[in-house]
Design a protein around this motif. Structure first.
Motif, PDB file in Angstrom:
ATOM      1  N   HIS A  21      10.849   1.348  -6.149  1.00 20.21           N
ATOM      2  CA  HIS A  21      10.219   1.187  -4.844  1.00 20.21           C
ATOM      3  C   HIS A  21       9.257   0.009  -4.853  1.00 20.21           C
ATOM      4  N   THR A  65       9.597  -3.358  -2.800  1.00 25.55           N
ATOM      5  CA  THR A  65       8.478  -3.738  -1.934  1.00 25.55           C
ATOM      6  C   THR A  65       8.063  -5.186  -2.175  1.00 25.55           C
ATOM      7  N   ASP A  76       8.742   7.760 -12.446  1.00 28.93           N
ATOM      8  CA  ASP A  76       8.139   6.440 -12.607  1.00 28.93           C
ATOM      9  C   ASP A  76       9.154   5.339 -12.331  1.00 28.93           C
ATOM     10  N   ASN A 113       9.349   5.022  -8.714  1.00 27.56           N
ATOM     11  CA  ASN A 113       8.195   4.245  -8.237  1.00 27.56           C
ATOM     12  C   ASN A 113       8.370   2.760  -8.546  1.00 27.56           C
ATOM     13  N   ASP A 119       0.824  -1.207   0.000  1.00 30.64           N
ATOM     14  CA  ASP A 119       0.000   0.000   0.000  1.00 30.64           C
ATOM     15  C   ASP A 119       0.866   1.267   0.000  1.00 30.64           C
ATOM     16  N   CYS A 120       2.159   1.108   0.335  1.00 28.65           N
ATOM     17  CA  CYS A 120       3.069   2.261   0.344  1.00 28.65           C
ATOM     18  C   CYS A 120       3.648   2.552  -1.033  1.00 28.65           C
ATOM     19  N   ARG A 121       3.285   1.762  -2.032  1.00 28.55           N
ATOM     20  CA  ARG A 121       3.753   2.068  -3.381  1.00 28.55           C
ATOM     21  C   ARG A 121       3.197   3.418  -3.832  1.00 28.55           C
ATOM     22  N   GLN A 122       3.906   4.032  -4.781  1.00 26.83           N
ATOM     23  CA  GLN A 122       3.570   5.404  -5.169  1.00 26.83           C
ATOM     24  C   GLN A 122       3.206   5.460  -6.639  1.00 26.83           C
ATOM     25  N   GLY A 123       2.450   6.511  -6.963  1.00 28.11           N
ATOM     26  CA  GLY A 123       2.117   6.774  -8.358  1.00 28.11           C
ATOM     27  C   GLY A 123       1.237   5.699  -8.955  1.00 28.11           C
ATOM     28  N   THR A 124       1.477   5.487 -10.252  1.00 24.37           N
ATOM     29  CA  THR A 124       0.667   4.496 -10.971  1.00 24.37           C
ATOM     30  C   THR A 124       0.991   3.073 -10.558  1.00 24.37           C
ATOM     31  N   ASP A 125       2.089   2.849  -9.828  1.00 16.75           N
ATOM     32  CA  ASP A 125       2.437   1.500  -9.389  1.00 16.75           C
ATOM     33  C   ASP A 125       1.606   1.054  -8.189  1.00 16.75           C
ATOM     34  N   ARG A 126       0.859   1.965  -7.619  1.00 17.12           N
ATOM     35  CA  ARG A 126      -0.063   1.580  -6.544  1.00 17.12           C
ATOM     36  C   ARG A 126      -1.352   1.071  -7.202  1.00 17.12           C
TER      37      ARG A 126
END
Length: 427
Positions: free
Chosen positions: A384, A388, A378, A381, A123-130
């Motif tokens: 990350h 993750t 990106d 992200n 859930d801590c992923r950012q941007g479009t990778d969430r």
């Protein structure tokens, strides 16, 4: 006058007939009493013989009945002791199964913590990778499976606890029944040792009284049979429950293993997709930076060309301005004048085209720069998200380690349940 003085009682003397009658009456009375005494002696002897024989036979029969009762009590005591032993063994085995199920239930807390930690990390992923990808769906599904299996094992443990209470209740009743039978056997054996010459016998206040809690023989027999039947039923129910607990644990293990494998596969697949996307973005970034370098060189060349065209324009305009100062008839619109005007117009248009081109190139460069910034963001992200998911896989290794810890114990458990411990050679 008599010469001897006599004294007579002042009672009338008995006459001979009365005397004879008295003798006959005494004789008859003696004979009657003798006959009565004979009858009494004969009746007493007969009564002594009959009562003696009956007493002997009654004592003999009562001894046989007491011996039969002791044998019956001993037989029922043996039966109930066997049931008690089976109940005790079943309690131990059911407690072991319940403890094993509780350990399995406790081990599921690790799986729940791992899944919750993986969900929190992702859930801590950012941007479009969430994104809610297949790995996210499998993690949520695994959470649902864990919750349902936890409820299943909890219900089975509760059922085992209730069954243990019933078994312990039956065990207590059987212990009481066996103790009562032992006490009754001991009492009847002591009664068998007694005889009429023992010193411990005496009259009792009311030996024919019926005790308050005395039950008929049929009720006692039915109670003993009911105790045995209840013990057999509870043992059968406990056996089935132990099988259910074992099946539930195996189902839990298989379902969790299948779900773990599916979730791990989706995580590895997601990691592969992220790495592939990362490689593609890195390639695009490299190409974009190269294009920016080329575009920057082109802008510099355009600026140089603009500078050249500016000087050329200045030259042409200066020539035109200088020719404005011709005098007289020489101030003519000749071919040189027309050609210079055309050159000025052409240079102005060229310069404007160069300026427009430079502006467009700068705009494109800025766009490329924005694309690079977006690609860098990106890629960050993606890095990350990749870290993750790799961390999630590392965390989930704890589940695999937990399964390896319990595999040997589970094998031993299967050997014990199949009663093959004596058939397998020891290493």
């Amino acid at each position: 006058m008599s010469s001897v003085a006599t004294f007579e009682k002042p009672i009338r003397p008995t006459v001979p007939p009365d005397w004879l009658a008295n003798i006959r009456e005494l004789g008859q009375s003696s004979q009657n009493q003798q006959a009565t005494s004979f009858e009494l002696r004969h009746g007493g002897r007969q009564l002594r013989n009959e009562t003696g024989i009956r007493t002997e036979w009654d004592t003999y029969h009562n001894d046989l009945r007491l011996e039969d009762r002791v044998a019956e009590l001993s037989r029922w005591k043996t039966v109930l002791q066997q049931c008690l032993g089976a109940i005790t063994d079943e309690i131990v085995q059911l407690k072991d199964e319940k403890a094993e199920t509780e350990r399995k239930l406790e081990s599921m807390a690790t799986a729940l913590n791992v899944v919750a930690e993986c969900l929190s990390l992702r859930d801590c992923r950012q941007g479009t990778d969430r994104v809610q990808d297949d790995a996210y769906s499998e993690l949520k599904k695994e959470l649902t499976v864990l919750d349902s299996l936890k409820n299943l094992l909890t219900n089975k443990c509760h059922a085992a606890w209730e069954q243990l209470n019933r078994l312990e209740e039956v065990e207590f009743k059987l212990q009481v029944a066996v103790e009562n039978k032992e006490r009754a056997i001991s009492l009847d054996e002591e009664n068998l040792k007694l005889d009429k010459n023992c010193s411990g016998i005496s009259y009792k206040p009311d030996p024919l009284r019926i005790p308050p809690n005395c039950t008929p023989y049929e009720t006692w027999l039915a109670q003993s049979q009911d105790d045995k039947l209840k013990a057999d039923n509870e043992i059968t129910a406990s056996n089935k429950l132990r099988e259910v607990l074992y099946v539930a644990r195996e189902r839990c293990r298989n379902d969790l293993k299948a779900q773990h494998d599916s979730t791990n596969y989706m995580l590895r697949r997601r990691i592969y997709e992220i790495r592939r996307a990362k490689s593609e973005l890195e390639w695009q970034r490299h190409k974009t930076i190269d294009e920016m370098k080329k575009l920057m060189k082109e802008i510099e060349d355009l600026k140089e060309a603009l500078e050249v065209k500016t000087n050329s324009l200045k030259l042409a305009e200066t020539r035109l301005e200088n020719r404005m100062f011709r005098s007289g008839a020489e101030l003519v619109e000749d071919e040189g004048q027309i050609s210079l005007k055309d050159e000025v117009l052409h240079l102005r248009q060229t310069r404007q085209d160069l300026i427009d081109k430079i502006s467009a190139a700068k705009g494109t460069y800025n766009s490329l720069e924005n694309v690079v910034v977006r690609l860098d963001a990106d890629l960050a992200n993606k890095n990350h998200a990749l870290l993750t998911d790799e961390h999630c896989l590392d965390i989930r290794e704890r589940l695999h380690a937990k399964e390896q810890e319990t595999s040997a114990t589970q094998t031993d458990r299967n050997i014990e349940l199949s009663r093959m411990e004596h058939a397998i050679p020891k290493s």
